[in-house]
Write a protein that holds these residues in place. Structure first.
Motif, mmCIF file in Angstrom:
data_model
loop_
_atom_site.group_PDB
_atom_site.id
_atom_site.type_symbol
_atom_site.label_atom_id
_atom_site.label_comp_id
_atom_site.label_asym_id
_atom_site.label_seq_id
_atom_site.Cartn_x
_atom_site.Cartn_y
_atom_site.Cartn_z
ATOM 1 N N ASP A 100 -31.468 22.302 18.449
ATOM 2 C CA ASP A 100 -30.103 22.432 18.929
ATOM 3 C C ASP A 100 -29.530 21.042 19.159
ATOM 4 N N TYR A 120 -18.942 20.052 19.398
ATOM 5 C CA TYR A 120 -19.517 20.235 18.074
ATOM 6 C C TYR A 120 -20.993 20.572 18.216
ATOM 7 N N THR A 121 -21.472 21.526 17.384
ATOM 8 C CA THR A 121 -22.880 21.930 17.403
ATOM 9 C C THR A 121 -23.478 21.732 16.020
ATOM 10 N N GLN A 123 -23.970 23.882 13.765
ATOM 11 C CA GLN A 123 -23.251 24.653 12.753
ATOM 12 C C GLN A 123 -22.016 23.911 12.242
ATOM 13 N N ASP A 124 -21.530 22.937 13.013
ATOM 14 C CA ASP A 124 -20.335 22.207 12.629
ATOM 15 C C ASP A 124 -20.608 21.046 11.684
#
Length: 177
Positions: A100, A120-121, A123-124
């Motif tokens: 993560d 933002y993670t 997935q971004d």
């Protein structure tokens, strides 16, 4: 006449003790391999801290509420980045894997006022190394053995250590007279 192996009480006790010792040793060895590690690094923002920095608040308010940012950007206005990562590995000798990643970005306008917030993670975007401490250099890295075989700096150091001269012939103090 048939020959039959007879087990005495002392033999059975030895076998049972050996079996118990084997089970304990194998359980201990296997439990040592199952050391899952979770490493959390960086800044983890909680909702209360984020609520203290709404759009329209000042840069000083953001610093007081969220603390010092992980990094900043100064092009096209100022941006504070608060970066956090969680990495895991299932066995002690494995490489850490990023599970993560979160980047909290606080954007400021030219007057130093918060214009927007973004989180933002993984997935971004792409995973990036936030704690890399190695600067890549040009050229080719050689191991010690490769340097020795190619005649590199390690080979010349070994020659000088063992009495070899620059030409590869050993120096004899009596021949220098």
């Amino acid at each position: 006449m048939s020959l039959k192996k007879r087990y005495f009480k002392s033999d059975m006790k030895f076998f049972s003790n050996a079996a118990i010792a084997f089970i304990i040793a194998s359980t201990t060895a296997l439990s040592g391999c199952q050391t899952g590690t979770v490493l959390n690094g960086g800044y983890v923002a909680d909702q209360q801290s984020l609520n203290l920095v709404p759009e329209g608040s000042s840069r000083e308010q953001a610093l007081l509420s969220l603390g010092t940012p992980s990094t900043t950007a100064t092009f096209d206005g100022e941006v504070f980045y608060y970066i956090s990562q969680r990495r895991t590995r299932s066995v002690a000798f494995q490489k850490l894997k990023v599970v993560d990643q979160s980047v909290l970005a606080i954007y400021f306008d030219k007057d130093g006022v918060v214009s927007r917030r973004a989180n933002y993670t993984l997935q971004d975007g792409k995973v990036f190394d936030t704690i890399g401490r190695v600067t890549p250099t040009g050229g080719k890295e050689l191991t010690f053995l490769q340097q020795m075989l190619s005649g590199g700096s390690a080979a010349s150091a070994a020659r000088s250590l063992f009495g070899g001269g620059a030409g590869g012939t050993p120096q004899n103090p009596s021949s220098l007279r």
